[in-house]
Design an enzyme around this catalytic site. Structure first.
Site, PDB file in Angstrom:
ATOM      1  N   CYS A   2       0.833  -1.199   0.000  1.00  0.00           N
ATOM      2  CA  CYS A   2       0.000   0.000   0.000  1.00  0.00           C
ATOM      3  C   CYS A   2       0.873   1.256   0.000  1.00  0.00           C
ATOM      4  O   CYS A   2       2.060   1.194   0.313  1.00  0.00           O
ATOM      5  CB  CYS A   2      -0.866   0.003   1.248  1.00  0.00           C
ATOM      6  N   ARG A  27       1.274   2.006  -5.808  1.00  0.00           N
ATOM      7  CA  ARG A  27       1.550   0.961  -4.829  1.00  0.00           C
ATOM      8  C   ARG A  27       0.289   0.181  -4.441  1.00  0.00           C
ATOM      9  O   ARG A  27       0.368  -0.850  -3.778  1.00  0.00           O
ATOM     10  CB  ARG A  27       2.156   1.577  -3.557  1.00  0.00           C
ATOM     11  N   TRP A  73      -3.872  -1.786  -1.124  1.00  0.00           N
ATOM     12  CA  TRP A  73      -3.800  -2.989  -1.947  1.00  0.00           C
ATOM     13  C   TRP A  73      -4.223  -4.099  -0.998  1.00  0.00           C
ATOM     14  O   TRP A  73      -3.473  -4.476  -0.102  1.00  0.00           O
ATOM     15  CB  TRP A  73      -2.365  -3.198  -2.443  1.00  0.00           C
ATOM     16  N   ASN A  99       0.901  -0.732   6.047  1.00  0.00           N
ATOM     17  CA  ASN A  99       1.264  -1.497   4.858  1.00  0.00           C
ATOM     18  C   ASN A  99       1.907  -2.772   5.360  1.00  0.00           C
ATOM     19  O   ASN A  99       2.743  -2.722   6.256  1.00  0.00           O
ATOM     20  CB  ASN A  99       2.256  -0.652   4.029  1.00  0.00           C
ATOM     21  N   GLY A 100       1.507  -3.925   4.804  1.00  0.00           N
ATOM     22  CA  GLY A 100       2.117  -5.186   5.232  1.00  0.00           C
ATOM     23  C   GLY A 100       1.068  -6.161   5.724  1.00  0.00           C
ATOM     24  O   GLY A 100      -0.129  -5.975   5.484  1.00  0.00           O
ATOM     25  N   GLU A 460       9.666 -12.045 -20.907  1.00  0.00           N
ATOM     26  CA  GLU A 460       9.332 -10.685 -20.496  1.00  0.00           C
ATOM     27  C   GLU A 460       8.219 -10.102 -21.388  1.00  0.00           C
ATOM     28  O   GLU A 460       7.317  -9.418 -20.899  1.00  0.00           O
ATOM     29  CB  GLU A 460      10.599  -9.806 -20.524  1.00  0.00           C
ATOM     30  N   LYS A 464       4.665  -8.831 -19.902  1.00  0.00           N
ATOM     31  CA  LYS A 464       4.155  -7.461 -20.104  1.00  0.00           C
ATOM     32  C   LYS A 464       2.741  -7.520 -20.662  1.00  0.00           C
ATOM     33  O   LYS A 464       1.856  -6.822 -20.212  1.00  0.00           O
ATOM     34  CB  LYS A 464       5.015  -6.703 -21.111  1.00  0.00           C
ATOM     35  N   GLU A 467       0.136  -8.864 -18.095  1.00  0.00           N
ATOM     36  CA  GLU A 467      -0.061  -7.948 -16.958  1.00  0.00           C
ATOM     37  C   GLU A 467      -1.029  -6.821 -17.273  1.00  0.00           C
ATOM     38  O   GLU A 467      -1.855  -6.472 -16.450  1.00  0.00           O
ATOM     39  CB  GLU A 467       1.274  -7.299 -16.567  1.00  0.00           C
ATOM     40  N   HIS A 483       7.774 -30.261 -28.061  1.00  0.00           N
ATOM     41  CA  HIS A 483       7.708 -31.178 -26.914  1.00  0.00           C
ATOM     42  C   HIS A 483       6.401 -31.026 -26.146  1.00  0.00           C
ATOM     43  O   HIS A 483       6.295 -31.488 -25.016  1.00  0.00           O
ATOM     44  CB  HIS A 483       8.906 -30.956 -25.988  1.00  0.00           C
ATOM     45  N   LYS A 580       3.069  -2.053  -7.426  1.00  0.00           N
ATOM     46  CA  LYS A 580       4.517  -1.899  -7.524  1.00  0.00           C
ATOM     47  C   LYS A 580       5.106  -2.301  -6.174  1.00  0.00           C
ATOM     48  O   LYS A 580       4.494  -2.070  -5.148  1.00  0.00           O
ATOM     49  CB  LYS A 580       4.818  -0.415  -7.807  1.00  0.00           C
TER      50      LYS A 580
HETATM   51  C1  F6R Z   1       6.598  -6.846 -13.995  1.00  0.00           C
HETATM   52  C2  F6R Z   1       6.907  -6.377 -12.679  1.00  0.00           C
HETATM   53  C3  F6R Z   1       7.141  -7.371 -11.593  1.00  0.00           C
HETATM   54  C4  F6R Z   1       8.437  -7.018 -10.854  1.00  0.00           C
HETATM   55  C5  F6R Z   1       8.626  -7.957  -9.659  1.00  0.00           C
HETATM   56  C6  F6R Z   1       9.927  -7.690  -8.945  1.00  0.00           C
HETATM   57  O1  F6R Z   1       6.275  -5.823 -14.858  1.00  0.00           O
HETATM   58  O2  F6R Z   1       6.989  -5.197 -12.450  1.00  0.00           O
HETATM   59  O3  F6R Z   1       7.177  -8.659 -12.095  1.00  0.00           O
HETATM   60  O4  F6R Z   1       9.491  -7.135 -11.750  1.00  0.00           O
HETATM   61  O5  F6R Z   1       7.567  -7.796  -8.763  1.00  0.00           O
HETATM   62  O6  F6R Z   1       9.996  -6.366  -8.518  1.00  0.00           O
HETATM   63  P1  F6R Z   1      11.378  -5.707  -8.089  1.00  0.00           P
HETATM   64  O7  F6R Z   1      12.226  -5.618  -9.290  1.00  0.00           O
HETATM   65  O8  F6R Z   1      11.004  -4.377  -7.517  1.00  0.00           O
HETATM   66  O9  F6R Z   1      11.960  -6.634  -7.055  1.00  0.00           O
END
Ligand code: F6R
Length: 585
Positions: A2, A27, A73, A99-100, A460, A464, A467, A483, A580
């Site tokens: 959060c 967040r 969150w 937060n947590g 990746e 993307k 997500e 396979h 994030k």
């Molecule tokens: C994907 C993304 C997440 C982060 C993951 C690790 O777009 O943002 O998969 O890469 O949560 O986050 P960090 O790099 O902050 O440890």
């Protein structure tokens, strides 16, 4: 995960807090709320994104010079107004944001209910407000009561609390980020630096198990465990500017951050990898730990190290605790935020077993930067969109530089200087990708394929896309299709082939032909005529050294995901259910 902010000073607290919350909404964004303390505590909160809540609630009605705010969150309890923060005790005089996750919440709640406390939400946070009320009955010095309550909590937290009639704001942290902003005659708490960047660039980073209280002009630090007051630390000045955390005319942070790569790739190449090289030289084995996008960067680092003759692997942070550990291992922890719980747990586990840790992060003062034995900053600047874009390419630039310097390949480090210009060429073809995205947006399933260094790029690209568009996307090493996954192919399913010219090109062409034989529709991202000839849709890439291709080839995949999300009416900056910096396990 959060977002938290707190303000005390001469200005109207609700205005500062609202503006700060908007800057940390990445967040968590399922509900939001603000509390101010004047002659009494007043709270406004609701479910939804801040922009929608503002249409219903007029936060400017909250008068007062100190306050706290939160964007949620959800972890405990559904998304609704009652569960939104801030939460209060039975008297309404103590107010708290969190937060947590409080792991012993059920036991503590039961104990408090037995003592007559009445709960009005399903959250673990509200329990803490009641626990503070209980502790305050025993000791009227609120800082003491706060420390006593925090000490009883097991789990991860950053708490920020106020008590009616008290001229201070109280905070504590464990395994969740919390910074203290030191302004001129005003002080702040925030879960992230960008929240308060327009007001101050001087920060005291709260340490694990540390508590603090602020007035408008002063602060005090405490150790939660022993309750002792600690010596003040000199604030750290950060060089991020408020402009860096603005959209600057772009429709979304994500597209702004994708475009920033033409400069961040160059900036990150200037990172000082000296400490890292010194540490890794001693390693018999190098294990990279990371999660999500950072893990894919780690997979490429592992390959670079292996090519340099170093024994190396790459493990997901959440899987590291299963005992994958060798003597004389150096652990390289890669994390944009430096706060990812799974990665930090792996770091702690490694340290407990005597391994040294090298942190690779974007955030100065983050938990990783403080817990690692040495740290390299990737220098990508604040990344606000929830999904990682520029931080991925910056991580790659730094990890490549590290691996190549370790292998004494200075000439190759020198060649990396061309990469930002190549990135610029790709970005100049943004409209072409947008047109391709419009064609693909009607599809429901996507398969990304690549070989060798292109496999992590395919992973990746698929991440993307899923997500931010919520469409199904998988990545496969191209040779693996036969396979098993080939059975999934149906007419028209898009196969996105990541195909820089390299030694594996002839094999990749065969894999593409296998897909075409099942009527799949191939979209090639390539500079190879042999590949492009086979494709129904194509994006022609500029020439780039095969070894550096991942840093460039990911860019069209970021753009593709972005444009598809926009076409489908999704918010690319705030994908559902994600946040994030994932500070829970
Ligand atoms: C994907 C993304 C997440 C982060 C993951 C690790 O777009 O943002 O998969 O890469 O949560 O986050 P960090 O790099 O902050 O440890």
């Amino acid at each position: 995960m959060c977002g938290i902010t707190g303000y005390i000073g001469p200005k109207k607290a609700s205005e500062i807090i609202l503006a700060s919350l908007k800057r940390v909404e990445y967040r968590g964004y399922d509900s939001a709320g603000i509390a101010v303390s004047n002659s009494k505590i007043e709270i406004m909160k609701d479910a939804g994104k801040i922009a929608d809540i503002e249409k219903k609630l007029d936060f400017s009605k909250l008068e007062g010079n100190m306050g706290i705010g939160h964007t949620r969150w959800a972890t405990h309890g559904t998304v609704n107004t009652q569960n939104a923060h801030p939460h209060t005790d039975c008297t309404g005089k103590i107010v708290l944001v969190h937060n947590g996750i409080i792991e012993n919440f059920a036991e503590l709640k039961e104990e408090l209910e037995e003592k007559g406390h009445k709960f009005s939400s399903e959250t673990d946070t509200e329990m803490m407000a009641h626990l503070l009320e209980e502790e305050e009955r025993k000791q009227p010095d609120f800082m003491r009561a706060f420390l006593a309550a925090v000490k009883r909590v097991e789990g991860s937290y950053s708490f920020v609390a106020m008590r009616q009639g008290d001229g201070r704001i109280y905070a504590a942290r464990k395994s969740c980020p919390l910074v203290m902003g030191v302004g001129k005659g005003e002080m702040f708490f925030a879960s992230d630096i960008p929240a308060v960047l327009p007001y101050t660039r001087d920060f005291v980073f709260l340490e694990e198990g540390e508590a603090a209280s602020i007035s408008a002009s002063d602060y005090a630090l405490y150790e939660v465990k022993g309750g002792k007051e600690k010596e003040k630390r000199k604030p750290t000045h950060v060089d991020w500017t408020p402009q860096m955390a603005q959209k600057e005319g772009h429709a979304h942070f994500m597209i702004k951050e994708i475009f920033e790569q033409q400069s961040t790739i160059r900036q990150s190449l200037a990172a000082d990898v000296g400490e890292g090289v010194k540490l890794l030289k001693k390693a018999k084995f190098i294990t990279t730990v990371a999660c999500g996008t950072s893990y894919y960067a780690g997979l490429l680092f592992k390959e670079m190290l292996r090519q340099a003759g170093r024994r190396s692997d790459c493990v997901l942070g959440s899987e590291y605790l299963s005992g994958i550990y060798e003597r004389d291992t150096i652990v390289v922890a890669v994390s944009q935020s430096g706060e990812t719980a799974d990665t930090l747990n792996a770091v702690r586990y490694a340290k407990e077993h005597g391994a040294s840790v090298l942190g690779i992060t974007n955030v100065v003062g983050s938990s990783l930067s403080r817990e690692a034995d040495a740290c390299i900053y990737i220098g990508a600047g604040p990344e606000i969109a929830v999904v990682a874009t520029k931080s991925f390419t910056s991580q790659l630039v730094v990890l490549y530089k590290l691996a190549l310097t370790l292998a004494k390949k200075k000439d190759m480090v020198e060649r990396m200087k061309d990469l930002s210009a190549i990135a610029e060429i790709v970005l100049s073809k943004n409209e072409e990708i947008r047109a391709l995205a419009e064609k693909l947006a009607a599809k429901k399933d996507f398969f990304f394929i690549g070989r060798g260094l292109s496999f992590p790029v395919a992973l990746e690209g698929a991440l993307k896309l899923k997500e931010i568009t919520y469409l199904h996307a998988e990545a496969y090493a191209a040779g693996e299709l036969k396979h098993g996954p080939l059975s999934l192919l149906e007419s028209g399913i898009p196969i996105i082939a990541i195909a820089p010219s390299d030694a594996s090109t002839p094999k990749l062409v065969s894999n593409i032909k296998e897909c075409k034989a099942r009527n799949a529709s191939v979209f090639a991202v390539s500079d190879s005529d042999a590949v492009l000839r086979e494709a129904e849709l194509k994006f022609v890439m500029p020439q780039v050294d095969a070894v550096f291709a991942p840093i460039i080839y990911v860019i069209p995949l970021q753009l593709l995901a972005y444009h598809m999300a926009v076409k489908l009416g999704k918010d690319p900056d705030k994908p559902r259910n994600l946040a994030k910096s994932v500070t829970v396990e």
